[in-house]
Design a protein around this motif. Sequence first.
Motif, PDB file in Angstrom:
ATOM      1  N   GLY A  77       0.792  -1.223   0.000  1.00 56.59           N
ATOM      2  CA  GLY A  77       0.000   0.000   0.000  1.00 56.59           C
ATOM      3  C   GLY A  77       0.814   1.258   0.000  1.00 56.59           C
ATOM      4  N   LYS A  78       1.871   1.299  -0.799  1.00 59.02           N
ATOM      5  CA  LYS A  78       2.736   2.472  -0.827  1.00 59.02           C
ATOM      6  C   LYS A  78       2.287   3.519  -1.840  1.00 59.02           C
ATOM      7  N   THR A  79       1.198   3.286  -2.523  1.00 55.46           N
ATOM      8  CA  THR A  79       0.767   4.215  -3.560  1.00 55.46           C
ATOM      9  C   THR A  79      -0.568   4.865  -3.210  1.00 55.46           C
ATOM     10  N   ILE A  80      -0.833   5.966  -3.912  1.00 58.17           N
ATOM     11  CA  ILE A  80      -2.052   6.745  -3.707  1.00 58.17           C
ATOM     12  C   ILE A  80      -2.745   6.936  -5.053  1.00 58.17           C
ATOM     13  N   ASP A  81      -4.075   6.843  -5.050  1.00 54.42           N
ATOM     14  CA  ASP A  81      -4.880   7.218  -6.210  1.00 54.42           C
ATOM     15  C   ASP A  81      -5.391   8.635  -6.002  1.00 54.42           C
ATOM     16  N   LEU A  82      -5.329   9.453  -7.059  1.00 51.40           N
ATOM     17  CA  LEU A  82      -5.778  10.841  -6.972  1.00 51.40           C
ATOM     18  C   LEU A  82      -6.890  11.113  -7.959  1.00 51.40           C
ATOM     19  N   LYS A 138      -8.809  14.748  -4.407  1.00 55.53           N
ATOM     20  CA  LYS A 138      -9.145  13.688  -3.456  1.00 55.53           C
ATOM     21  C   LYS A 138      -8.089  12.594  -3.555  1.00 55.53           C
ATOM     22  N   GLU A 139      -7.601  12.184  -2.408  1.00 52.58           N
ATOM     23  CA  GLU A 139      -6.586  11.128  -2.340  1.00 52.58           C
ATOM     24  C   GLU A 139      -7.175   9.911  -1.627  1.00 52.58           C
ATOM     25  N   ALA A 140      -6.806   8.735  -2.090  1.00 51.50           N
ATOM     26  CA  ALA A 140      -7.259   7.511  -1.433  1.00 51.50           C
ATOM     27  C   ALA A 140      -6.205   6.432  -1.599  1.00 51.50           C
ATOM     28  N   ASN A 141      -5.997   5.667  -0.538  1.00 50.54           N
ATOM     29  CA  ASN A 141      -5.069   4.547  -0.565  1.00 50.54           C
ATOM     30  C   ASN A 141      -5.843   3.289  -0.954  1.00 50.54           C
ATOM     31  N   PRO A 142      -5.566   2.708  -2.128  1.00 50.66           N
ATOM     32  CA  PRO A 142      -6.336   1.533  -2.569  1.00 50.66           C
ATOM     33  C   PRO A 142      -6.141   0.313  -1.685  1.00 50.66           C
ATOM     34  N   TYR A 143      -5.115   0.318  -0.838  1.00 48.33           N
ATOM     35  CA  TYR A 143      -4.895  -0.804   0.064  1.00 48.33           C
ATOM     36  C   TYR A 143      -5.598  -0.603   1.404  1.00 48.33           C
ATOM     37  N   GLY A 144      -6.041   0.624   1.654  1.00 47.68           N
ATOM     38  CA  GLY A 144      -6.720   0.892   2.912  1.00 47.68           C
ATOM     39  C   GLY A 144      -8.204   1.117   2.760  1.00 47.68           C
ATOM     40  N   VAL A 145      -8.671   1.323   1.503  1.00 50.55           N
ATOM     41  CA  VAL A 145     -10.079   1.594   1.234  1.00 50.55           C
ATOM     42  C   VAL A 145     -10.527   0.714   0.070  1.00 50.55           C
ATOM     43  N   LYS A 146     -11.720   0.168   0.163  1.00 48.23           N
ATOM     44  CA  LYS A 146     -12.235  -0.683  -0.899  1.00 48.23           C
ATOM     45  C   LYS A 146     -12.402   0.093  -2.195  1.00 48.23           C
ATOM     46  N   ALA A 147     -12.221  -0.598  -3.325  1.00 45.59           N
ATOM     47  CA  ALA A 147     -12.297   0.055  -4.631  1.00 45.59           C
ATOM     48  C   ALA A 147     -13.660   0.688  -4.873  1.00 45.59           C
ATOM     49  N   THR A 148     -14.727   0.023  -4.444  1.00 43.04           N
ATOM     50  CA  THR A 148     -16.070   0.583  -4.660  1.00 43.04           C
ATOM     51  C   THR A 148     -16.267   1.859  -3.849  1.00 43.04           C
ATOM     52  N   THR A 149     -15.699   1.888  -2.651  1.00 42.86           N
ATOM     53  CA  THR A 149     -15.818   3.080  -1.821  1.00 42.86           C
ATOM     54  C   THR A 149     -14.985   4.225  -2.382  1.00 42.86           C
ATOM     55  N   ILE A 150     -13.807   3.912  -2.934  1.00 36.71           N
ATOM     56  CA  ILE A 150     -12.979   4.936  -3.576  1.00 36.71           C
ATOM     57  C   ILE A 150     -13.723   5.546  -4.757  1.00 36.71           C
ATOM     58  N   ALA A 151     -14.383   4.715  -5.543  1.00 38.93           N
ATOM     59  CA  ALA A 151     -15.130   5.211  -6.699  1.00 38.93           C
ATOM     60  C   ALA A 151     -16.218   6.178  -6.265  1.00 38.93           C
ATOM     61  N   GLU A 152     -16.927   5.850  -5.185  1.00 37.81           N
ATOM     62  CA  GLU A 152     -17.968   6.742  -4.670  1.00 37.81           C
ATOM     63  C   GLU A 152     -17.351   8.027  -4.117  1.00 37.81           C
ATOM     64  N   PHE A 153     -16.221   7.885  -3.443  1.00 39.38           N
ATOM     65  CA  PHE A 153     -15.538   9.046  -2.867  1.00 39.38           C
ATOM     66  C   PHE A 153     -15.078  10.000  -3.967  1.00 39.38           C
ATOM     67  N   PHE A 154     -14.542   9.456  -5.052  1.00 39.14           N
ATOM     68  CA  PHE A 154     -14.064  10.277  -6.158  1.00 39.14           C
ATOM     69  C   PHE A 154     -15.211  10.956  -6.908  1.00 39.14           C
TER      70      PHE A 154
END
Length: 303
Positions: A162-167, A267-283
Amino acid sequence: MKLTFYCLLLCLWYSNTNAQLYNYNSKGKNRVPLAYEKIVLSTSELENTQAFPAFLLSAIPAAIGVGTSFAKTALDKKALSYASSYSGTLTSKELCFFDGAFNPFSLNITRNTFEKKDSLPKESAIIVLETVADGALYRFKLKQLVLNASKARVRKESEKTGKTIDLNIEIQVSVVYRDSWKLDSISPKEKIPRYSLKSTILGTSAITVTGIEPGSPYILESDNDNALYSDWFQKIPQPSLNSELTTILENKHEKNECWTTIKVTVKEANPYGVKATTIAEFFSGSQESLTDLLKSFVPPQKE
């Protein structure tokens, strides 16, 4: 019990002045506490064969917005800390979005962070967007992204991944402009130009970038062959002016103008700490609907 906890969450979300902010790099455990942050937006000229007006020869002063942290102090150890957001707003009278009078520009977004109240700012994130025009349309291209430190937690403490971030970079452009020009006679020899004001949102779109490692020495810079773009925005139709009105405006040194506001939310999200579906909603979620979404980041509480 759950209702009480969610009420506490809302209070923490709105009380951003007392919230603790952090910076993270790809090592994960290197958490740097911050006193506050400022998100600065500015514009600068793009190289172009067209003649540019004087205001594009240097950076335009920008409005400064203080970012709002969605990961508050009491929730830093929860899953909520793996997603965060900040936004800034630029208001300018110089940017023109009339069709036929549009000059390409570069939009620069910088997240300045301060470890102490009197310390010098550190550029934790630098994002550069360039406008690309095509007829009556234009869009934003991601030109440069430097993520020296993320605002969202990089990884779970118990994991080595989980060293990366999605923006997600959301851009909204709104304008107020002069339209429906006409001449009113105040005397047989003098006429005054009148106009009506119109306001509209030219568009809202986003650019999503995945797999960015905070604190890495490299710079992600998109080229023309592998560029990331927003959706298209529409320019404002140029108001029709007859020759008499044009002459009067020139004599009075008046012109069509836009009052432009550009808001950028990162918006930043860690794909290893947050589920992909939740990241999609957050974005995709607007700031107004984030309150309900924040609850999904918090694990269920034991009654």
